[in-house]
Design an enzyme around this catalytic site. Sequence first.
Site, PDB file in Angstrom:
ATOM      1  N   TRP B 341       0.770  -1.311   0.046  1.00  0.00           N
ATOM      2  CA  TRP B 341       0.274   0.112  -0.075  1.00  0.00           C
ATOM      3  C   TRP B 341       0.749   1.236   0.029  1.00  0.00           C
ATOM      4  O   TRP B 341       0.565   2.493  -0.642  1.00  0.00           O
ATOM      5  CB  TRP B 341      -0.716   0.021   1.287  1.00  0.00           C
ATOM      6  CG  TRP B 341      -1.766   1.254   1.455  1.00  0.00           C
ATOM      7  CD1 TRP B 341      -2.856   1.463   0.832  1.00  0.00           C
ATOM      8  CD2 TRP B 341      -1.238   2.376   2.160  1.00  0.00           C
ATOM      9  NE1 TRP B 341      -3.412   2.814   1.309  1.00  0.00           N
ATOM     10  CE2 TRP B 341      -2.500   3.343   2.017  1.00  0.00           C
ATOM     11  CE3 TRP B 341      -0.337   2.683   2.864  1.00  0.00           C
ATOM     12  CZ2 TRP B 341      -2.405   4.570   2.578  1.00  0.00           C
ATOM     13  CZ3 TRP B 341      -0.161   4.282   3.293  1.00  0.00           C
ATOM     14  CH2 TRP B 341      -1.401   5.017   3.184  1.00  0.00           C
ATOM     15  N   HIS B 342       2.194   1.334   0.624  1.00  0.00           N
ATOM     16  CA  HIS B 342       3.045   2.294   0.783  1.00  0.00           C
ATOM     17  C   HIS B 342       3.668   2.758  -0.510  1.00  0.00           C
ATOM     18  O   HIS B 342       3.958   3.937  -0.628  1.00  0.00           O
ATOM     19  CB  HIS B 342       4.222   1.945   1.666  1.00  0.00           C
ATOM     20  CG  HIS B 342       3.452   2.263   3.265  1.00  0.00           C
ATOM     21  ND1 HIS B 342       2.854   1.242   3.885  1.00  0.00           N
ATOM     22  CD2 HIS B 342       3.361   3.463   4.214  1.00  0.00           C
ATOM     23  CE1 HIS B 342       2.449   1.715   4.984  1.00  0.00           C
ATOM     24  NE2 HIS B 342       2.562   2.937   5.295  1.00  0.00           N
ATOM     25  N   GLY B 343       3.806   1.716  -1.288  1.00  0.00           N
ATOM     26  CA  GLY B 343       4.331   1.969  -2.528  1.00  0.00           C
ATOM     27  C   GLY B 343       4.697   0.924  -3.441  1.00  0.00           C
ATOM     28  O   GLY B 343       4.834  -0.157  -2.863  1.00  0.00           O
ATOM     29  N   PHE B 487       2.267   8.468  -1.090  1.00  0.00           N
ATOM     30  CA  PHE B 487       1.403   7.494  -0.958  1.00  0.00           C
ATOM     31  C   PHE B 487       0.172   7.660  -1.454  1.00  0.00           C
ATOM     32  O   PHE B 487      -0.864   6.899  -1.626  1.00  0.00           O
ATOM     33  CB  PHE B 487       1.454   6.713   0.260  1.00  0.00           C
ATOM     34  CG  PHE B 487       3.063   6.354   0.775  1.00  0.00           C
ATOM     35  CD1 PHE B 487       4.071   6.323  -0.127  1.00  0.00           C
ATOM     36  CD2 PHE B 487       3.473   6.550   2.154  1.00  0.00           C
ATOM     37  CE1 PHE B 487       5.080   6.047   0.106  1.00  0.00           C
ATOM     38  CE2 PHE B 487       4.666   6.504   2.358  1.00  0.00           C
ATOM     39  CZ  PHE B 487       5.661   6.080   1.694  1.00  0.00           C
TER      40      PHE B 487
END
Lengths: 381, 487
Positions: B341-343, B487
């Site tokens: 989800w963060h990248g 993000f």
Amino acid sequence: MLISQMHKQIRWVIRILWKMVYCLIACELFLRLFSPVPLLPHGYRVTAYGLRGNEFNRDYRHKTPEYCINIRTNSKGVRADREIPYEKAEGVKRIVLLGDSFGMGYGVNLEDTFSSQMQKLLQESGVNSEIINLGVPAYGNAEELVVLKEEGLKYQPDLVLLAWHPSDYAENVQSNLFGLESGRLVRKNKTYLPKARIREFLFRYEVYRWIAGNLQFYKFIRNVIYLYIRKPIATVKTKLSAIISSKSGKGDMEAKKQTDQNMTDEDYQRNLTIEILKEIKRECVSNRATFMIFDIPVKLSRTEFESHFPECDGNSVDHFEVFSPIELFRRHRGEKIYWEKSEGHFTPLGCRIVGKGLAEFAFSKGLLSNKSAGLDGDVAL
Amino acid sequence: MTAMQRLRASMFLIFVAISFLGLQWRAVKVGFSEWYPYIIVDWNNLISANPKYQWMLLGVFLAIVLFNVVYSFLSLLRSEHRRRFFLVFSIFANLIILGVFKYYNFFADNFSALAEALFNITPNVGVLNIILPVGISFYTFQTMSYTIDVYRRRTEASCSLLEVAAYVSFFPQLVAGPIERGENLLPQFQCSRTINYVDLREGIWLILWGLYKKMVVADNMARIVNRTFAPFDNLSSTSVIPEDGVRLLVAIYAFAIQIYCDFSGYSDIARGTAKLLGFNIMVNFKLPYFAKSPIDFWRRWHISLSTWLRDYLYIPLGGNRAGAFKLYRNLMITMLLGGLWHGAAWTFVLWGVFHGVILILYRAFAPKSEEVQSNWWTSVLKGILTFHIVCFGWLIFRAQNLTTIGIFLQSIFLHPYCSAEAIDCLKNLVFYSWFLILFQVLQASSKILNPMVNFPRFLRLNVWIIVIMSLLCLASKGGQEFIYFAF
């Protein structure tokens, strides 16, 4: 009932006042502990020739996290610990120094200024020299030209040394003392006294002197006001005047650019600066003095420096003798040549390097030789 | 600060002021005029400097809103079968948008690399030359939570386009969270609000404290971190292992402080701004570095994301009620996706896996010891251990490549020498973060997130003075973008 109400109100006022005083003390303590502000107070006087000048006979201190130095001026506002008569003694080579705070020697005591260092080296080399420091903080070349004519030439200089700083570009335009008309330098205004009168008034009072010289919070508030209020207002004002002038077609900058409609602001600043410097040189030559420029480099890091001096065509009259200490600075890799938390003036080491460099440059170029100067000739006396 | 950043910041402030004054004047009446300010999104934050993308991104945003409104209508259907079908359709649509913008290039690149490595062929997978809308992960997750909650009948479906648009684009938390739930935020648009002195004071305090965390602490930590990591960001210059491991260790500590202050600072500003408008949004951080176990850490760090993952991924997968194997599997999947989800990068995947492994190990070996009453010293030791585990995770998070992680570990463990530069970094770390640490210790000891309410007036005054003066004097000159904007 009424008395008790009054008591309440008085207590309330006292409480508010106490809180305000406490806040001031706490802010002052915070600054002293965590983010010291350099205190470089400077009072001005209004000179007879309509410019700011150093105060007469003042002895005060500059305190920063890095140094604490003394500044003393004599009865003519010259940074010196003695009186200097206009009449030159027999056999003495006189050097008149023009400049801003760098020239005046901010950041170092009198004996450490680059002018004192230069004088010392010249005397050690057998030249009976005397340097008269006519530097005034925040001066540009336009003001320096006026000072040379009105004051500097009275000292009968053999050499005029001008400490040139890149801020001079903007200051020359800002002062509006001179302008360019069809490429020629013309006098536009007789006076330029930004905040000089109010400073002259305030610095008369010891209380204000003490506040300006000792309270970091006061300086901090002034910086904040400058950064967040005055600077944005000035920017908006400049932009507005540019818009108005572009619409009317006869604004300040437009008038200044009569010679060349395509001239940018930078070009105008540069051309004006060169013309003022040429005029200073003409004044020197016509008064049998040589002219030399000290190009103060801009520090990028402790090892990188940059010159912003304008490049100009080098015919015999307009060719300047420019000394740049960049090479000498680079030899002292990593050493502290400029103060880093105190408005970036020279350290004593920086002054020693500059003083030595200037003395050697003056020797190598024969700027203090005994020949007489020719009006159209090179820089020989 | 670039001109664009300045413009953005000033637009934001003007917007806050206008919205705030607007609400005050309208004296908390319910109706269209109530929530229109929240729909007018600061589009500068959503789009890049390139104007040609703005209409496309506006379209994406409106599409997300529309999907959810349409779903809200459809959720009124009685047939469970159809409701489920449209739920899947809505989630799918949200994930497609997120996937295309954020993950397409990552998967395409890796697919090409894999095909080349395994079969020696180079498939012609096109690369999308598009920019990532700021905060897309936040608002897609926010909209998904809404649709799922509607499906689960935890939130009442709103059939108003404006209401849903206001919920999705509520500007204080739009670009970097917290990921709000419909059940918390939507009703606040529907009811009247009052703003009293306490809310006003708390709102201003939260904004100032958030700014302090970001501008004074995070941005100054960034200087230490960037200076230390910079030589390793380029693979070609990473051959030499630094001799001063202490400097690298300090840089990791600095990054731990930076990322916390950067993200929680934004959350505080968002909460403060919302409070000034009469809204209450959720607390996103509860002193995460005071956690005594990895599980405790995830209960305190980015709470809106961890609870989102718990409610919409971990529990639907079976949670911890389906045996040990499934528990560990669920933990790993949740953390892996949390990392992703963060990248779209392998280091984020690795970071997720690392935390998954840590949580599994903790679940496997620690539950018995958790029941044992621990004394103060044991608690402190547990806290220090957890902090260092988290710091190792931050190293994986910050490193641009795996080689950097190896170099850092080798240098720290094999060359633990302290250079003058390391001392300089440590001095800066202490200088810029001492007040934050002190304040957090007070928060932890008083067990209140805002201990200011219990402080005597005199102490409160001093705290305000320190925070305001620090903002004016110690804020980093350069200015850094919020990390979580990416993000």
